[in-house]
Scaffold this active site. Structure first.
Site, short mmCIF file in Angstrom:
data_model
loop_
_atom_site.label_atom_id
_atom_site.label_comp_id
_atom_site.label_asym_id
_atom_site.label_seq_id
_atom_site.Cartn_x
_atom_site.Cartn_y
_atom_site.Cartn_z
N HIS A 1 0.89 -1.24 -0.03
CA HIS A 1 -0.08 0.04 0.20
C HIS A 1 0.77 1.21 -0.07
CE1 HIS A 1 -3.06 2.75 1.09
NE2 HIS A 1 -3.97 1.79 0.71
N ASP B 1 -8.03 -5.14 0.00
CA ASP B 1 -8.53 -6.09 -1.08
C ASP B 1 -8.09 -7.49 -0.94
OD1 ASP B 1 -7.66 -3.51 -2.90
OD2 ASP B 1 -9.67 -4.13 -2.88
C1 SDX Z 1 -6.40 0.18 -2.98
O1 SDX Z 1 -4.63 4.70 -2.08
C2 SDX Z 1 -5.57 4.11 -1.15
O2 SDX Z 1 -5.97 4.58 -0.18
C3 SDX Z 1 -5.98 3.09 -2.03
C4 SDX Z 1 -7.22 1.91 -1.28
C5 SDX Z 1 -8.23 2.75 -1.03
O3 SDX Z 1 -8.95 2.39 -0.01
O4 SDX Z 1 -8.62 3.65 -1.84
O5 SDX Z 1 -6.45 1.58 -0.17
C6 SDX Z 1 -7.17 0.91 -2.05
O6 SDX Z 1 -6.00 0.68 -3.97
C7 SDX Z 1 -5.51 -0.80 -2.16
C8 SDX Z 1 -4.19 -1.24 -2.94
C9 SDX Z 1 -4.74 -2.73 -3.85
N1 SDX Z 1 -3.81 -2.87 -4.98
C10 SDX Z 1 -3.22 -4.08 -4.95
O7 SDX Z 1 -3.36 -4.90 -3.94
C11 SDX Z 1 -2.16 -4.22 -5.96
C12 SDX Z 1 -0.90 -4.88 -5.37
N2 SDX Z 1 -0.19 -3.78 -4.78
C13 SDX Z 1 0.93 -3.11 -5.45
O8 SDX Z 1 0.53 -2.65 -6.78
C14 SDX Z 1 1.28 -1.78 -4.81
O9 SDX Z 1 1.68 -2.16 -3.38
C15 SDX Z 1 0.51 -0.39 -4.60
C16 SDX Z 1 0.10 -0.08 -6.07
C17 SDX Z 1 -0.64 -0.59 -3.99
C18 SDX Z 1 1.46 0.62 -3.72
O10 SDX Z 1 2.45 0.81 -4.62
P1 SDX Z 1 3.65 1.83 -4.06
O11 SDX Z 1 3.27 2.62 -2.82
O12 SDX Z 1 3.69 2.65 -5.36
O13 SDX Z 1 4.41 1.02 -3.75
P2 SDX Z 1 5.76 0.58 -4.72
O14 SDX Z 1 5.03 0.08 -5.94
O15 SDX Z 1 6.76 1.72 -4.99
O16 SDX Z 1 6.29 -0.63 -4.09
C19 SDX Z 1 7.33 -0.25 -3.09
C20 SDX Z 1 8.26 -1.62 -3.44
C21 SDX Z 1 8.68 -2.02 -4.59
O17 SDX Z 1 9.76 -2.58 -4.80
P3 SDX Z 1 11.22 -1.52 -5.12
O18 SDX Z 1 10.97 -1.02 -6.40
O19 SDX Z 1 11.15 -0.66 -4.01
O20 SDX Z 1 12.30 -2.33 -4.98
O21 SDX Z 1 7.43 -2.66 -2.95
C22 SDX Z 1 7.46 -3.65 -3.96
C23 SDX Z 1 7.71 -2.82 -5.26
O22 SDX Z 1 8.04 -3.69 -6.35
N3 SDX Z 1 6.07 -3.92 -4.09
C24 SDX Z 1 5.62 -5.47 -4.08
C25 SDX Z 1 4.07 -5.12 -4.09
N4 SDX Z 1 3.77 -3.98 -3.53
C26 SDX Z 1 4.91 -3.16 -3.74
N5 SDX Z 1 6.10 -6.46 -4.44
C27 SDX Z 1 5.38 -7.42 -4.63
N6 SDX Z 1 4.01 -7.55 -4.43
C28 SDX Z 1 3.55 -6.45 -4.20
N7 SDX Z 1 1.96 -6.32 -4.18
#
Ligand code: SDX
Length: 394
Positions: free
Chosen positions: A270, A328
């Site tokens: 998140h 989710d």
């Molecule tokens: C919602 O914003 C909100 O409030 C949203 C929400 C709401 O109520 O409105 O809470 C609802 O959207 C919940 C999120 C649902 N989405 C997912 O579950 C999709 C999977 N999650 C990822 O896509 C990701 O975690 C995000 C998009 C949710 C957040 O991404 P960020 O904050 O942009 O974090 P990032 O992508 O920069 O990740 C940080 C690191 C990265 O590694 P590095 O580049 O630093 O080496 O963590 C890793 C990412 O690769 N990472 C994951 C991961 N999520 C982040 N690695 C594996 N699996 C994951 N799910």
């Protein structure tokens, strides 16, 4: 120092607005609606009470709640002409594509007399959206299935009415299961608001131009649809089905950690929560409650999700990256147990979030200092250069 809260200057620089609606402390895993912890609201309030709280800033008295619920019930039907709007879609259109279109179409029914600078007009728009979005969401499902639309019933609660419009038929009596209705009602509460997430920011930016509120909510629905946002619950279930068995969990955790693999564990991570999303814990308990009520406590996907959470939370990578289950991760399993198809998961998220979008839109529009949003950029394109005639271009 902003009111009761102290923010570091770095955070203040990232803030897009000031708001008194929802407070999130991502490091501590806290989520408050108008100061009330989400765990207490999920436990003690129903969704109508939470809607009143978000829109008005205070918990309602018994009379205020009764008046509010009555006003919602009186607007649950949609204009009959709107039924024709569905006929323009293929039967297999994704419900979110239909919802974006039909909710946007409400702006064609409510626009002339609507003065958004008038607080009463804004309240009427809020009532109509809260009342009609579940009806439209259920209609999207019924249209997709080739089933007759079920008209809303004013003797049922908000949550029960939606389940009725989804699953009842004109041929038989429908008796909602109170345990399932309470669970669904709580799921709406968990999705109600979440400060300036992507879809809420979309609604605020669209609304800042003075656009029709029904069209602004349609813009929020469009933004929510993405798999990185509200579409994640549908993606979680597909991913659990792909993993299939606990023995495969290690392989997928390894893929999630592999920098050369774009694979991500859906429902994990998140932008704000660097601790457990407080909604995920309530959702997990709700999931267990529903599966138990339905005699599905050994549901293999639920068992798989629990094991995936356990392993991930012990894994160095996930601990370092502070990746925890989000709202989710379990919602898809419980929605599936309620009989809601995966294609409708994000539509349910939109139903819950509509009150948050309206409340945030209303807070912005009612601010006398409010101006149209105009984000800026860092330009990284070519420096100035002169035009080259066609014949001179090699
Ligand atoms: C919602 O914003 C909100 O409030 C949203 C929400 C709401 O109520 O409105 O809470 C609802 O959207 C919940 C999120 C649902 N989405 C997912 O579950 C999709 C999977 N999650 C990822 O896509 C990701 O975690 C995000 C998009 C949710 C957040 O991404 P960020 O904050 O942009 O974090 P990032 O992508 O920069 O990740 C940080 C690191 C990265 O590694 P590095 O580049 O630093 O080496 O963590 C890793 C990412 O690769 N990472 C994951 C991961 N999520 C982040 N690695 C594996 N699996 C994951 N799910």
């Amino acid at each position: 120092q902003l009111g009761l809260f102290t923010y570091d200057p770095g955070f203040l620089a990232t803030a897009s607005c000031q708001s008194a609606i929802t407070f999130i402390d991502g490091d501590a895993g806290l989520l408050y609606y108008r100061g009330y912890p989400i765990e207490q609201l999920a436990e003690h309030s129903d969704f109508m009470e939470v809607c009143y709280l978000l829109l008005n800033g205070e918990l309602p008295t018994a009379q205020e709640k009764k008046t509010f619920e009555t006003s919602i019930r009186r607007h649950t039907m949609v204009h009959d002409q709107l039924h024709n709007f569905f006929k323009g879609f293929r039967r297999d259109a994704h419900p979110m594509a239909v919802m974006v279109g039909v909710v946007g179409a409400l702006s064609a029914f409510y626009y002339d007399a609507l003065k958004i600078t008038n607080a009463e007009h804004r309240a009427i728009s809020a009532t109509r959206l809260l009342a009609k979005v579940p009806t439209i969401a259920a209609m999207c499902y019924r249209y997709n299935k080739g089933l007759p639309f079920m008209y809303p019933r004013n003797d049922l609660s908000y949550a029960a009415n939606f389940l009725y419009m989804m699953f009842a038929t004109p041929c038989e009596e429908y008796v909602p299961n109170p345990v399932l209705v309470r669970a669904f009602d709580r799921i709406l509460t968990l999705h109600a608001d979440h400060e300036q997430n992507a879809s809420t920011s979309t609604v605020r930016l669209a609304g800042s131009s003075g656009a029709n509120p029904f069209a602004c909510i349609a813009a929020g629905i469009a933004a929510l649809w993405g798999p990185a946002h509200g579409g994640a619950n549908e993606a979680v279930l597909k991913q659990l089905e792909e993993i299939g068995d606990v023995s495969q969990v290690g392989k997928y955790i390894a893929r999630a950690k592999d920098k050369n693999d774009s694979f991500r564990l859906m429902g994990f991570g998140h932008r704000i929560y660097k601790h457990m999303d407080p909604r995920a814990g309530v959702m997990r308990r709700t999931c267990h409650e529903v599966l138990t009520e339905l005699g599905l406590h050994n549901d293999p996907l639920f068992k798989l999700a629990l094991e995936l959470e356990r392993i991930a939370l012990e894994d160095e990578y996930f601990i370092t990256k502070k990746l925890y289950p989000n709202v989710d991760f379990y919602s898809g399993i419980v929605l599936r147990a309620l009989g809601i198809p995966t294609s409708m998961f994000t539509a349910v998220f939109a139903m819950g979030r509509t009150v948050g979008w309206i409340t945030q839109w209303n807070e912005m529009i009612s601010d006398p200092q409010q101006k149209i949003g105009r984000p800026r950029q860092l330009y990284v394109g070519p420096v100035q250069r002169d035009w080259v005639p066609l014949e001179a271009r090699d």
